[in-house]
Design an enzyme around this catalytic site. Structure first.
Site, short mmCIF file in Angstrom:
data_model
loop_
_atom_site.label_atom_id
_atom_site.label_comp_id
_atom_site.label_asym_id
_atom_site.label_seq_id
_atom_site.Cartn_x
_atom_site.Cartn_y
_atom_site.Cartn_z
N ASN A 4 -33.29 -55.60 35.11
CA ASN A 4 -32.39 -55.04 34.11
C ASN A 4 -33.15 -54.54 32.88
OD1 ASN A 4 -30.21 -55.56 35.73
ND2 ASN A 4 -29.61 -57.42 34.66
N ASP A 51 -35.27 -46.03 37.23
CA ASP A 51 -34.04 -46.37 37.93
C ASP A 51 -34.30 -46.62 39.41
OD1 ASP A 51 -31.21 -46.78 38.03
OD2 ASP A 51 -31.02 -44.81 38.96
N ASP A 54 -36.20 -50.23 39.61
CA ASP A 54 -35.53 -51.48 39.27
C ASP A 54 -34.97 -52.21 40.48
OD1 ASP A 54 -33.36 -49.85 39.74
OD2 ASP A 54 -32.37 -50.25 37.85
N ARG A 59 -35.42 -56.73 44.45
CA ARG A 59 -35.60 -57.24 45.80
C ARG A 59 -36.93 -57.98 45.93
NH1 ARG A 59 -32.98 -52.45 46.51
NH2 ARG A 59 -34.87 -51.23 46.77
N ASP A 72 -26.76 -51.64 36.56
CA ASP A 72 -27.48 -50.43 36.96
C ASP A 72 -26.53 -49.24 37.06
OD1 ASP A 72 -29.88 -49.02 37.92
OD2 ASP A 72 -28.77 -48.95 39.82
N HIS A 73 -25.38 -49.45 37.72
CA HIS A 73 -24.41 -48.35 37.84
C HIS A 73 -23.81 -47.97 36.49
CE1 HIS A 73 -24.30 -47.35 42.02
NE2 HIS A 73 -24.20 -48.62 42.37
N ASP A 76 -26.33 -45.84 34.85
CA ASP A 76 -26.32 -44.53 35.51
C ASP A 76 -25.16 -43.67 35.00
OD1 ASP A 76 -28.55 -45.22 36.99
OD2 ASP A 76 -27.42 -45.70 38.80
#
Length: 140
Positions: A4, A51, A54, A59, A72-73, A76
């Site tokens: 993040n 982006d 991240d 993962r 994240d979204h 975006d």
């Protein structure tokens, strides 16, 4: 580095570049110095790169979570809005509803359809040529 934080760093660069552009062209019709446009392009490229990194970082560190995915979204979506105004200022379209609508329809259409695809298929599979990455490349 937390995923993040990587996302927020990319968004901060876009916000900084947009702020500089808005100081140079506050009514979206003035011509800013060339270095400001270069700054905006570098910031958007950096956002796109960070982006993409991240999720890989999440993962790799095992810190992937639904909240991080939502964050994240959200970043975006905010980037689409900011980049739309930046594009309108770069093209000197002015603050008219018609000009901003043209810019936003293109940006939000790609974002919305990619989000719908992910919602209905439970995965977001982006091929070698995909909307989000090439959309940002076109804006740059």
């Amino acid at each position: 580095l937390a995923p993040n934080v990587i996302t927020l760093l990319g968004l901060s660069l876009v916000l900084l570049a947009h702020g500089v552009l808005m100081c140079s062209a506050p009514t979206l019709v003035e011509q800013a110095p060339r270095w400001v446009y270069v700054l905006c392009a570098v910031a958007l490229w950096s956002y796109q790169t960070l982006d993409n990194l991240d999720g890989r970082q999440a993962r790799r560190t095992g810190s992937s979570s639904p909240l991080g995915h939502l964050f994240d979204h959200g970043c975006d979506a905010l980037n689409v809005t900011i980049s739309g105004v930046t594009l309108a200022a770069t093209l000197q379209l002015g603050p008219t509803l018609w000009a901003l609508s043209l810019v936003y329809i293109a940006g939000y259409f790609v974002f919305y359809t990619a989000t719908l695809e992910e919602f209905f298929t439970s995965s977001l599979l982006l091929g070698a040529i995909n909307g989000p990455n090439e959309g940002l490349l076109i804006i740059q």
